[in-house]
Design a protein around this motif. Structure first.
Motif, PDB file in Angstrom:
ATOM      1  N   ILE A 128      -6.012 -89.732  25.421  1.00 46.64           N
ATOM      2  CA  ILE A 128      -7.074 -89.251  24.796  1.00 46.64           C
ATOM      3  C   ILE A 128      -6.678 -88.731  23.291  1.00 46.64           C
ATOM      4  O   ILE A 128      -7.305 -88.820  22.340  1.00 46.64           O
ATOM      5  CB  ILE A 128      -8.209 -88.356  25.355  1.00 46.64           C
ATOM      6  CG1 ILE A 128      -8.761 -89.237  26.486  1.00 46.64           C
ATOM      7  CG2 ILE A 128      -8.928 -87.429  24.581  1.00 46.64           C
ATOM      8  CD1 ILE A 128     -10.033 -89.990  25.698  1.00 46.64           C
ATOM      9  N   ASN A 129      -5.547 -87.594  23.609  1.00 48.98           N
ATOM     10  CA  ASN A 129      -4.911 -87.156  22.396  1.00 48.98           C
ATOM     11  C   ASN A 129      -4.464 -88.063  21.363  1.00 48.98           C
ATOM     12  O   ASN A 129      -4.511 -88.011  20.242  1.00 48.98           O
ATOM     13  CB  ASN A 129      -3.714 -86.266  22.987  1.00 48.98           C
ATOM     14  CG  ASN A 129      -3.468 -85.202  22.118  1.00 48.98           C
ATOM     15  OD1 ASN A 129      -4.262 -84.479  21.162  1.00 48.98           O
ATOM     16  ND2 ASN A 129      -2.047 -85.003  21.945  1.00 48.98           N
ATOM     17  N   GLN A 131      -5.298 -91.135  20.994  1.00 53.32           N
ATOM     18  CA  GLN A 131      -6.546 -91.843  20.325  1.00 53.32           C
ATOM     19  C   GLN A 131      -7.092 -90.883  19.022  1.00 53.32           C
ATOM     20  O   GLN A 131      -7.319 -91.432  18.217  1.00 53.32           O
ATOM     21  CB  GLN A 131      -7.546 -92.084  21.165  1.00 53.32           C
ATOM     22  CG  GLN A 131      -7.284 -93.014  22.375  1.00 53.32           C
ATOM     23  CD  GLN A 131      -6.462 -94.315  21.914  1.00 53.32           C
ATOM     24  OE1 GLN A 131      -7.132 -95.188  21.011  1.00 53.32           O
ATOM     25  NE2 GLN A 131      -5.284 -94.311  22.354  1.00 53.32           N
ATOM     26  N   ARG A 132      -7.283 -89.378  19.371  1.00 53.33           N
ATOM     27  CA  ARG A 132      -7.527 -88.679  18.533  1.00 53.33           C
ATOM     28  C   ARG A 132      -6.444 -88.761  17.085  1.00 53.33           C
ATOM     29  O   ARG A 132      -6.951 -88.652  15.899  1.00 53.33           O
ATOM     30  CB  ARG A 132      -7.709 -87.155  18.988  1.00 53.33           C
ATOM     31  CG  ARG A 132      -8.896 -86.950  19.866  1.00 53.33           C
ATOM     32  CD  ARG A 132      -9.151 -85.596  20.112  1.00 53.33           C
ATOM     33  NE  ARG A 132     -10.160 -85.434  21.145  1.00 53.33           N
ATOM     34  CZ  ARG A 132     -10.340 -84.951  22.353  1.00 53.33           C
ATOM     35  NH1 ARG A 132      -9.134 -84.440  22.774  1.00 53.33           N
ATOM     36  NH2 ARG A 132     -11.526 -84.973  23.054  1.00 53.33           N
ATOM     37  N   ARG A 133      -5.402 -88.704  17.367  1.00 53.68           N
ATOM     38  CA  ARG A 133      -4.307 -88.712  16.170  1.00 53.68           C
ATOM     39  C   ARG A 133      -4.605 -89.982  15.608  1.00 53.68           C
ATOM     40  O   ARG A 133      -4.185 -89.958  14.406  1.00 53.68           O
ATOM     41  CB  ARG A 133      -2.744 -88.731  16.935  1.00 53.68           C
ATOM     42  CG  ARG A 133      -2.486 -87.092  17.287  1.00 53.68           C
ATOM     43  CD  ARG A 133      -1.033 -87.112  17.484  1.00 53.68           C
ATOM     44  NE  ARG A 133      -0.408 -88.018  18.198  1.00 53.68           N
ATOM     45  CZ  ARG A 133      -0.139 -88.085  19.548  1.00 53.68           C
ATOM     46  NH1 ARG A 133      -0.653 -87.022  20.224  1.00 53.68           N
ATOM     47  NH2 ARG A 133       0.357 -89.216  20.129  1.00 53.68           N
ATOM     48  N   TYR A 135      -7.108 -91.798  15.233  1.00 53.10           N
ATOM     49  CA  TYR A 135      -8.501 -91.943  14.559  1.00 53.10           C
ATOM     50  C   TYR A 135      -8.070 -91.010  13.301  1.00 53.10           C
ATOM     51  O   TYR A 135      -8.745 -91.598  12.052  1.00 53.10           O
ATOM     52  CB  TYR A 135      -9.347 -91.255  15.352  1.00 53.10           C
ATOM     53  CG  TYR A 135     -10.796 -91.117  14.641  1.00 53.10           C
ATOM     54  CD1 TYR A 135     -11.435 -92.624  14.545  1.00 53.10           C
ATOM     55  CD2 TYR A 135     -11.252 -90.238  14.251  1.00 53.10           C
ATOM     56  CE1 TYR A 135     -12.826 -92.154  13.912  1.00 53.10           C
ATOM     57  CE2 TYR A 135     -12.599 -89.763  13.708  1.00 53.10           C
ATOM     58  CZ  TYR A 135     -13.309 -90.969  13.415  1.00 53.10           C
ATOM     59  OH  TYR A 135     -14.355 -90.914  12.904  1.00 53.10           O
ATOM     60  N   LYS A 136      -7.368 -89.824  13.244  1.00 49.46           N
ATOM     61  CA  LYS A 136      -7.113 -89.133  11.887  1.00 49.46           C
ATOM     62  C   LYS A 136      -6.353 -90.067  11.024  1.00 49.46           C
ATOM     63  O   LYS A 136      -6.580 -90.273   9.838  1.00 49.46           O
ATOM     64  CB  LYS A 136      -6.299 -87.988  12.482  1.00 49.46           C
ATOM     65  CG  LYS A 136      -5.909 -87.001  11.232  1.00 49.46           C
ATOM     66  CD  LYS A 136      -6.923 -86.161  10.711  1.00 49.46           C
ATOM     67  CE  LYS A 136      -6.180 -85.016   9.723  1.00 49.46           C
ATOM     68  NZ  LYS A 136      -6.531 -85.467   8.249  1.00 49.46           N
ATOM     69  N   ASN A 155     -16.488 -94.541  20.129  1.00 48.99           N
ATOM     70  CA  ASN A 155     -18.148 -93.915  19.681  1.00 48.99           C
ATOM     71  C   ASN A 155     -19.231 -94.089  20.744  1.00 48.99           C
ATOM     72  O   ASN A 155     -20.135 -93.211  20.845  1.00 48.99           O
ATOM     73  CB  ASN A 155     -18.316 -94.296  18.128  1.00 48.99           C
ATOM     74  CG  ASN A 155     -17.274 -93.369  17.137  1.00 48.99           C
ATOM     75  OD1 ASN A 155     -16.794 -92.214  17.753  1.00 48.99           O
ATOM     76  ND2 ASN A 155     -17.196 -93.925  15.900  1.00 48.99           N
ATOM     77  N   MET A 159     -17.186 -90.435  22.429  1.00 41.59           N
ATOM     78  CA  MET A 159     -16.041 -89.835  22.226  1.00 41.59           C
ATOM     79  C   MET A 159     -16.211 -88.642  21.373  1.00 41.59           C
ATOM     80  O   MET A 159     -16.712 -88.730  20.244  1.00 41.59           O
ATOM     81  CB  MET A 159     -14.884 -90.903  21.329  1.00 41.59           C
ATOM     82  CG  MET A 159     -13.677 -90.419  21.198  1.00 41.59           C
ATOM     83  SD  MET A 159     -12.515 -89.866  22.427  1.00 41.59           S
ATOM     84  CE  MET A 159     -11.043 -89.628  21.885  1.00 41.59           C
ATOM     85  N   TRP A 161     -14.022 -86.809  18.555  1.00 42.34           N
ATOM     86  CA  TRP A 161     -12.870 -86.645  17.932  1.00 42.34           C
ATOM     87  C   TRP A 161     -12.075 -85.454  17.763  1.00 42.34           C
ATOM     88  O   TRP A 161     -10.834 -85.438  17.707  1.00 42.34           O
ATOM     89  CB  TRP A 161     -13.183 -87.555  16.588  1.00 42.34           C
ATOM     90  CG  TRP A 161     -13.542 -88.933  17.058  1.00 42.34           C
ATOM     91  CD1 TRP A 161     -14.928 -89.438  16.752  1.00 42.34           C
ATOM     92  CD2 TRP A 161     -12.953 -90.133  17.594  1.00 42.34           C
ATOM     93  NE1 TRP A 161     -14.801 -91.022  17.165  1.00 42.34           N
ATOM     94  CE2 TRP A 161     -13.493 -91.089  17.517  1.00 42.34           C
ATOM     95  CE3 TRP A 161     -11.490 -90.261  17.737  1.00 42.34           C
ATOM     96  CZ2 TRP A 161     -13.204 -92.371  17.973  1.00 42.34           C
ATOM     97  CZ3 TRP A 161     -10.759 -91.304  18.030  1.00 42.34           C
ATOM     98  CH2 TRP A 161     -11.882 -92.465  18.394  1.00 42.34           C
ATOM     99  N   ARG A 162     -12.909 -84.503  17.284  1.00 43.26           N
ATOM    100  CA  ARG A 162     -12.631 -83.239  17.323  1.00 43.26           C
ATOM    101  C   ARG A 162     -12.983 -82.255  18.283  1.00 43.26           C
ATOM    102  O   ARG A 162     -14.157 -81.669  18.430  1.00 43.26           O
ATOM    103  CB  ARG A 162     -12.970 -82.753  15.761  1.00 43.26           C
ATOM    104  CG  ARG A 162     -12.230 -83.708  14.716  1.00 43.26           C
ATOM    105  CD  ARG A 162     -12.738 -83.013  13.382  1.00 43.26           C
ATOM    106  NE  ARG A 162     -12.465 -83.856  12.231  1.00 43.26           N
ATOM    107  CZ  ARG A 162     -13.156 -84.988  11.848  1.00 43.26           C
ATOM    108  NH1 ARG A 162     -14.242 -85.167  12.350  1.00 43.26           N
ATOM    109  NH2 ARG A 162     -12.540 -85.690  10.952  1.00 43.26           N
ATOM    110  N   ARG A 163     -12.121 -82.208  19.273  1.00 46.42           N
ATOM    111  CA  ARG A 163     -12.527 -81.327  20.387  1.00 46.42           C
ATOM    112  C   ARG A 163     -13.069 -79.698  20.171  1.00 46.42           C
ATOM    113  O   ARG A 163     -13.927 -79.331  20.424  1.00 46.42           O
ATOM    114  CB  ARG A 163     -11.264 -81.247  21.444  1.00 46.42           C
ATOM    115  CG  ARG A 163     -11.493 -80.459  22.695  1.00 46.42           C
ATOM    116  CD  ARG A 163     -10.377 -80.544  23.462  1.00 46.42           C
ATOM    117  NE  ARG A 163     -10.799 -79.513  24.878  1.00 46.42           N
ATOM    118  CZ  ARG A 163     -10.529 -80.189  25.911  1.00 46.42           C
ATOM    119  NH1 ARG A 163      -9.804 -81.178  26.222  1.00 46.42           N
ATOM    120  NH2 ARG A 163     -10.968 -79.398  27.098  1.00 46.42           N
TER     121      ARG A 163
END
Length: 172
Positions: A128-129, A131-133, A135-136, A155, A159, A161-163
């Protein structure tokens, strides 16, 4: 732990290229691999560099074949590899596996807020972490492992994206 014993025909490695030629001499080798069923790589032999090199070559040749370029892979070889469920794209396979795990997580907890240190499945928290990186990077127009299709899948599942945005909304 469980043991998997497989017998495979290994091509004669005296050839300049390590392609498998049905007409070339080959030997039969039995390999016993001890695996941990909870491990994500439980069906893959560990520390077998020659096999990994050969598999990488098959994937490269398959990519060439698909593009219509000259390739050592024939239709028959592709069918043989498909018959043993050869994984042509292990990164895609791994991504889909983690996505299915995220679906299971959401079914259990009702959200996609997987803790980074998720004890039940630490790899999912790390994924997950990642995927967030990715995505950025995607948003910034940089090279990213995420595609528009994968972003849509995430989405559609919900999801976050910004916890920190999700957590700050919990306090309002």
């Amino acid at each position: 732990l469980r043991q998997i014993t497989t017998t495979v025909n290994i091509p004669n490695t005296n050839h300049r290229h390590h392609d498998f030629h049905p007409s070339s001499s080959s030997s039969s080798t039995t390999t016993t691999t001890t695996t941990n069923p909870s491990s994500s790589n439980s069906e893959q032999p560990q520390n077998n560099g020659r096999l990994q090199t050969w598999m990488a070559r098959q994937r490269r040749e398959y990519s060439k074949y698909q593009k219509g370029e000259k390739s050592s892979l024939t239709k028959e070889r592709i069918q043989l590899l498909n018959s043993i469920h050869f994984d042509w794209d292990p990164l895609d396979t791994k991504w889909n596996q983690r996505f299915r795990e995220l679906i299971d997580y959401k079914e259990e907890f009702g959200n996609c807020i997987v803790p980074l240190q998720y004890k039940k499945n630490p790899k999912l928290g790390n994924w997950i972490n990642t995927q967030r990186r990715q995505y950025k990077l995607f948003q910034d127009g940089k090279k990213s492992g995420l595609t528009k299709d994968r972003i849509k899948q995430l989405n559609d599942l919900g999801m976050v994206w910004r916890r920190w945005e999700f957590e700050s909304n919990q306090w309002e």
